[in-house]
Scaffold this active site. Sequence first.
Site, mmCIF file in Angstrom:
data_model
loop_
_atom_site.group_PDB
_atom_site.id
_atom_site.type_symbol
_atom_site.label_atom_id
_atom_site.label_comp_id
_atom_site.label_asym_id
_atom_site.label_seq_id
_atom_site.Cartn_x
_atom_site.Cartn_y
_atom_site.Cartn_z
ATOM 1 N N PRO A 51 0.856 -1.189 0.000
ATOM 2 C CA PRO A 51 0.000 0.000 0.000
ATOM 3 C C PRO A 51 0.896 1.245 0.000
ATOM 4 C CG PRO A 51 -0.144 -1.161 2.122
ATOM 5 C CD PRO A 51 0.864 -1.895 1.300
ATOM 6 N N ASP A 59 5.810 2.163 2.318
ATOM 7 C CA ASP A 59 4.860 1.084 2.564
ATOM 8 C C ASP A 59 4.063 1.470 3.807
ATOM 9 O OD1 ASP A 59 3.551 -1.235 3.357
ATOM 10 O OD2 ASP A 59 5.207 -2.558 2.774
ATOM 11 N N HIS A 60 2.794 1.748 3.605
ATOM 12 C CA HIS A 60 1.994 2.270 4.708
ATOM 13 C C HIS A 60 1.721 1.219 5.785
ATOM 14 C CE1 HIS A 60 -0.175 5.191 6.816
ATOM 15 N NE2 HIS A 60 -0.892 5.723 5.844
ATOM 16 N N ARG A 61 2.109 -0.039 5.515
ATOM 17 C CA ARG A 61 1.998 -1.054 6.574
ATOM 18 C C ARG A 61 3.134 -0.905 7.573
ATOM 19 N NH1 ARG A 61 2.226 -6.225 2.867
ATOM 20 N NH2 ARG A 61 4.006 -4.971 2.201
ATOM 21 N N VAL A 108 5.236 2.233 7.652
ATOM 22 C CA VAL A 108 5.503 3.639 7.980
ATOM 23 C C VAL A 108 4.193 4.427 7.962
ATOM 24 C CG1 VAL A 108 6.616 5.726 7.085
ATOM 25 C CG2 VAL A 108 7.840 3.547 7.027
#
Length: 593
Positions: A389, A565-567, A569
């Site tokens: 993501p 990577d929004h998982r 950061v």
Amino acid sequence: MTSETILVPDLGGADTVDVIELCVAVGDTVALEQSLIVLESDKATMDVPSPQAGQVKKLLVKEGDKVSEGSPILEIEKTADETDSAEESAASGERDDAPQPEDKDEPPESAEEEDSESEAVDKPDKQAEPSAAKGPAAEEDVLVPDIGGADAVEVIEVMAASGDQLAEGDGILVVETDKASMELPAPFAGELVSVAVKVGDKIATGDKIARMKIMLDSDQPGTTDKTAEPDEKTGADSASSPSEKKVSAESDSSETDISSGKKPDVAEAPVASEESSKPDAASTRDDVAAAEVYAGPASRALARELGVDLRKVSGSGPRNRILKDDLQEYVKNAVAKSENAAVSGATGAGIPPIPTVDFARFGEIEMVPLQKIHKLTAANMQRSWLNVPHVTQFDEADITELEAFRHTLKAEAEKRNSRLTLLPFLLKACGHALAVNTSFNRSLASDGEHFVEKKYIHIGVAVDTPRGLVVPVIRDVDRKGLWELTDEVNEMAVKAREGKLSAAEMQGGCFTISSLGAIGGNGFTPIVNAPEAAILGVSKSQIKPVWDGAEFQPKLMLPLSVSYDHRIVNGADCGRFFTCLVDVIADIRRLLL
Ligand code: CAO
């Protein structure tokens, strides 16, 4: 070891039938009960199981042959310890001491016991008939007919639903043994009140499968004589029934049994699905109703084992019958498709593929083969793009002082036979920002339970080469000085362009820098090089007026973007990382702090 000829078993009166599939080849080792061939009459199909284990020595039939009871099928060399069991087995209708085709006049010793599927067609005859004395609204339980000794059979399909008006002989269920599938038809015309079983249930003779309301109006379509024996019903009756589509589409009805020699009680799938059987290479069977699948028990069993939806398989057998080869081909293609998905654009996971376009229709084209590096890059990019993501944030760094400093070092760099570009400064600044903002130096562990926080700082640098994009990794950036980094970047870039990078030199990165500054552009959204957490995109610097609180100052501004990577950061983490990075680039002395 002795050799034996396997004969066509009792066909229960059917004269000749077609050999539509050979399931074994010469040299094959077959197990007891393993399907040898598939026979088909105009109404039904049947697998002929091996009465013994052994090795196939000679095939005596080929696809398309017409055979009858007692016709030799193949020669099998049985192992010594199989002799007894072969003697006991009569599925082939032969005897150990008299294996020759001329034995065909002798009835099989135990066909009734062994070949339950061959008995199945008898059973509807024994289905309880509704009483003629009952009124129009009388209800009757529908029971499983005598299924010839089979303990229990599995319901593989429910063909009708409550409220359906069924003609006598319309299918209610399809059940399957390990050798055959058969349809359990309505024993009389009427309305289906309820179905008492579901797919997966095991049922045996006498079990209730449904309840029907008897229709006594003889004008009802398909309602011939409700007391008539099911085997008096003809295919034509079914074809004219209101449930024609449902019934005619049912493939498994074709597998009821040929060995009883009695006419199946319902119209057979292949017969009534002539239209759908027309070959259409382009079409898959996605849109085909489950009931229209035409496949034998062996193919169905294999499909279940492989997890293949038979509706998606095109049958190449007679009247589109799905053969085992078709399943194997389907699985082979599916595997190949998924392996090429990244390159071809077919992504799976329900994502519609990009349509194939005949570009030549619009002008001259040239087909340029993809190099291995293109395929790898495509696969990596697609994998990252689909798995990660992404969020991209943008900022600008004031590099006015940095560039002034770099220019003062240019002469020294030349003396060192080196080229000092902006990149080593960016490496150094990123090493610092990563050390301070440790969430950027993480990866997701494959157990889904942990972050892997790295205590080293290795940074990849995207290098554009004539062969494609490669990403050599500069190790321990935080521990190296500017000149060391300069030399290493230059060396890596040369190696990359000459195609001399080793695999090890492209592994182990924690973060990547992709610099398009020398080329142009004022911003882009780089794709995270998963499993890294983030990537820095560097665009072309330019002088911009920057307000200093009193007046506009000309400043050299470097556009930067960070995709992460929004998982791993969060936006706030990225804000802190960016601020740290921009500050240190703007004033390189901060690296000393
Ligand atoms: N803004 C303006 N000018 C810049 C600049 C920037 N951000 N970065 C570099 N330049 C200019 C400078 O003028 C510099 O010349 P001087 O040293 O004389 O001032 C020159 O470009 C240096 O360019 P370079 O490309 O030779 O060296 P580099 O260290 O900046 O970059 C490398 C090295 C390997 C990163 C680069 O050559 C490269 O391959 N970049 C492409 C990366 C890429 O394709 N990324 C996309 C990946 S996704 O598709």
